[in-house]
Design a protein around this motif. Structure first.
Motif, mmCIF file in Angstrom:
data_model
loop_
_atom_site.group_PDB
_atom_site.id
_atom_site.type_symbol
_atom_site.label_atom_id
_atom_site.label_comp_id
_atom_site.label_asym_id
_atom_site.label_seq_id
_atom_site.Cartn_x
_atom_site.Cartn_y
_atom_site.Cartn_z
ATOM 1 N N LEU A 104 46.656 77.612 67.997
ATOM 2 C CA LEU A 104 45.924 76.503 67.364
ATOM 3 C C LEU A 104 44.713 76.126 68.213
ATOM 4 C CD1 LEU A 104 48.846 74.119 66.294
ATOM 5 C CD2 LEU A 104 47.477 75.591 64.804
ATOM 6 N N GLY A 105 44.872 76.266 69.535
ATOM 7 C CA GLY A 105 43.766 75.962 70.448
ATOM 8 C C GLY A 105 43.513 74.466 70.606
ATOM 9 N N THR A 106 44.432 73.633 70.134
ATOM 10 C CA THR A 106 44.224 72.179 70.191
ATOM 11 C C THR A 106 45.230 71.497 71.115
ATOM 12 O OG1 THR A 106 45.671 71.923 68.270
ATOM 13 C CG2 THR A 106 43.286 72.056 67.852
ATOM 14 N N LEU A 107 46.130 72.298 71.671
ATOM 15 C CA LEU A 107 47.163 71.730 72.542
ATOM 16 C C LEU A 107 46.913 72.193 73.975
ATOM 17 C CD1 LEU A 107 50.198 72.453 70.194
ATOM 18 C CD2 LEU A 107 49.316 70.196 70.774
ATOM 19 N N ARG A 108 47.314 71.379 74.934
ATOM 20 C CA ARG A 108 47.107 71.759 76.335
ATOM 21 C C ARG A 108 48.150 72.795 76.769
ATOM 22 N NH1 ARG A 108 44.056 67.919 79.495
ATOM 23 N NH2 ARG A 108 45.520 68.250 81.194
ATOM 24 N N GLY A 109 47.945 73.332 77.971
ATOM 25 C CA GLY A 109 48.724 74.505 78.374
ATOM 26 C C GLY A 109 50.133 74.248 78.897
ATOM 27 N N THR A 110 50.366 73.037 79.445
ATOM 28 C CA THR A 110 51.666 72.802 80.090
ATOM 29 C C THR A 110 52.739 72.479 79.053
ATOM 30 O OG1 THR A 110 50.495 71.896 81.976
ATOM 31 C CG2 THR A 110 52.841 71.397 81.837
ATOM 32 N N MET A 111 53.816 73.219 79.089
ATOM 33 C CA MET A 111 54.892 72.992 78.127
ATOM 34 C C MET A 111 55.892 71.985 78.696
ATOM 35 S SD MET A 111 58.066 73.640 76.860
ATOM 36 C CE MET A 111 58.766 74.727 78.082
ATOM 37 N N VAL A 112 56.219 70.987 77.877
ATOM 38 C CA VAL A 112 57.211 69.974 78.276
ATOM 39 C C VAL A 112 58.309 70.016 77.220
ATOM 40 C CG1 VAL A 112 57.597 67.517 78.737
ATOM 41 C CG2 VAL A 112 55.356 68.541 79.233
ATOM 42 N N PHE A 113 59.524 70.381 77.628
ATOM 43 C CA PHE A 113 60.530 70.635 76.590
ATOM 44 C C PHE A 113 61.422 69.427 76.305
ATOM 45 C CE2 PHE A 113 63.949 72.869 74.378
ATOM 46 C CZ PHE A 113 63.181 73.588 73.483
ATOM 47 N N SER A 114 62.420 69.205 77.121
ATOM 48 C CA SER A 114 63.362 68.121 76.825
ATOM 49 C C SER A 114 64.008 67.670 78.121
ATOM 50 C CB SER A 114 64.451 68.609 75.857
ATOM 51 O OG SER A 114 65.239 69.610 76.487
ATOM 52 N N THR A 115 64.821 66.649 78.035
ATOM 53 C CA THR A 115 65.559 66.193 79.215
ATOM 54 C C THR A 115 66.893 65.611 78.761
ATOM 55 O OG1 THR A 115 65.403 64.873 81.247
ATOM 56 C CG2 THR A 115 64.582 63.834 79.253
ATOM 57 N N GLY A 116 67.820 65.527 79.679
ATOM 58 C CA GLY A 116 69.094 64.880 79.362
ATOM 59 C C GLY A 116 70.225 65.858 79.137
ATOM 60 N N ILE A 167 58.755 66.214 69.167
ATOM 61 C CA ILE A 167 58.436 67.150 68.082
ATOM 62 C C ILE A 167 57.514 68.247 68.613
ATOM 63 C CG2 ILE A 167 57.201 67.406 65.884
ATOM 64 C CD1 ILE A 167 59.592 65.825 65.313
ATOM 65 N N VAL A 168 56.482 67.852 69.364
ATOM 66 C CA VAL A 168 55.502 68.817 69.888
ATOM 67 C C VAL A 168 55.747 68.994 71.392
ATOM 68 C CG1 VAL A 168 53.035 69.284 70.215
ATOM 69 C CG2 VAL A 168 53.830 68.196 68.120
ATOM 70 N N LYS A 169 55.728 70.217 71.825
ATOM 71 C CA LYS A 169 56.113 70.521 73.208
ATOM 72 C C LYS A 169 54.930 70.601 74.177
ATOM 73 C CE LYS A 169 60.282 70.991 71.575
ATOM 74 N NZ LYS A 169 61.109 69.767 71.531
ATOM 75 N N PHE A 170 53.738 70.322 73.686
ATOM 76 C CA PHE A 170 52.530 70.371 74.528
ATOM 77 C C PHE A 170 51.728 69.093 74.275
ATOM 78 C CE2 PHE A 170 53.844 74.560 73.259
ATOM 79 C CZ PHE A 170 53.745 75.343 74.400
ATOM 80 N N ARG A 171 51.007 68.655 75.275
ATOM 81 C CA ARG A 171 50.195 67.434 75.115
ATOM 82 C C ARG A 171 48.969 67.754 74.258
ATOM 83 N NH1 ARG A 171 46.809 64.938 79.965
ATOM 84 N NH2 ARG A 171 45.993 63.078 78.939
#
Ligand code: URA
Length: 290
Positions: A104-116, A167-171
């Protein structure tokens, strides 16, 4: 991309989003007939190139004109082997270089998934990581995360005991971005929703809380205000979902005790659904003093 490819991509995307019926215009029908004919007789078809007009699938007059993201997202199979923690870790690894989101080229590169806890009874879903979350690679660690921790504490739950995701895994990226965040687009949400589905399959929560209107839109396909969506049970992948205000909303100056009470009433419903004990003191939280 050829018209046929565009049409197939569109139809796959609709299937991924759970749409059962689409109405096709004449041009799209011609393309489908041609594809069918070629599938039946590949040798003959190879000699004649396909027409390359762009295909359009149109909604009929009666259908609501909901804008659909034009992104094809392959369905992700939840990893089958290992503990829930190992399966979530394998899923997160897949997300690292997730092409539908990256392209998409609209999301940043660092992936943030989940916690807990990957075996939690309660799963909470927000919209997307922000500045703090990207720094720490963990959802809900900024001011909104602190508020979420307070809500969980009031419910008698530790942050570590629930499963928290987005819902989205990137900033979502913006021009000249520093600490500012923007809400994710429908396309961005569609590019990651298969992960959320796989997470639900692994965690098997008894109940999901959608935090805010954007998460509710991504999860449930609903549009409108949180006020209109809360107050009843919805469903995602067969799991009951409660919609409530995003914790960041409670941080706004103009959000008062009434809003806190509304969120709290949603959480009381969740606690009841989970069979958690509720004291009289808890029931009265954020009620006006008599
Ligand atoms: N807001 C969200 O929706 N998610 C986060 O992870 C942080 C803030």
């Amino acid at each position: 991309m050829s018209g046929a490819d565009a049409l197939i991509e569109f139809l796959r995307g609709e299937e991924t989003r759970g749409v059962k019926t689409v109405h096709l215009d004449e041009e799209a029908k011609v393309l489908l007939r041609e594809l069918h004919r070629r599938a039946k007789n590949p040798a003959k078809a190879a000699a004649v190139p396909m027409r390359e007009e762009p295909a359009r699938a149109v909604l009929t007059e009666e259908e609501p004109k909901v804008e659909k993201p034009a992104v094809f997202v392959p369905v992700i199979e939840a990893p089958a082997d290992g503990s829930a923690a190992q399966r979530i870790a394998a899923l997160a690894k897949q997300a690292e270089n997730w092409e539908p989101a990256r392209k998409l080229g609209t999301l940043r590169g660092t992936m943030v998934f989940s916690t807990g806890n990957p075996e939690a009874d309660l799963m909470l879903v927000g919209e997307a990581p922000g500045y703090q979350e990207e720094q720490q690679r963990e959802p809900f660690v900024g001011a909104a995360g602190q508020k979420l921790n307070d809500i969980l504490k009031a419910m008698g739950m530790a942050r570590e005991s629930v499963y928290i995701s987005n819902i989205v895994k990137f900033r979502p990226a913006t021009g000249g971005q520093t600490t500012n965040n923007r809400k994710p687009t429908l396309e961005e949400m569609a590019s990651c929703i298969s992960f959320v589905r796989a997470e639900v399959e692994i965690v098997k929560p008894r109940c999901i809380v959608a935090l805010g209107a954007t998460a509710s839109e991504g999860l449930l396909g609903l549009t409108g205000s949180v006020g209109a969506m809360r107050g009843c049970w919805h469903e995602f992948s067969g799991i009951p979902v409660r919609v409530t205000y995003h914790p960041a909303y409670l941080l706004h100056n103009n959000s008062g005790a009434q809003d806190k009470r509304r969120v709290w009433e949603d959480m009381l419903e969740v606690m009841e659904k989970l069979g958690l004990p509720i004291s009289e003191k808890q029931r009265a939280f954020f009620l006006p003093k008599a």
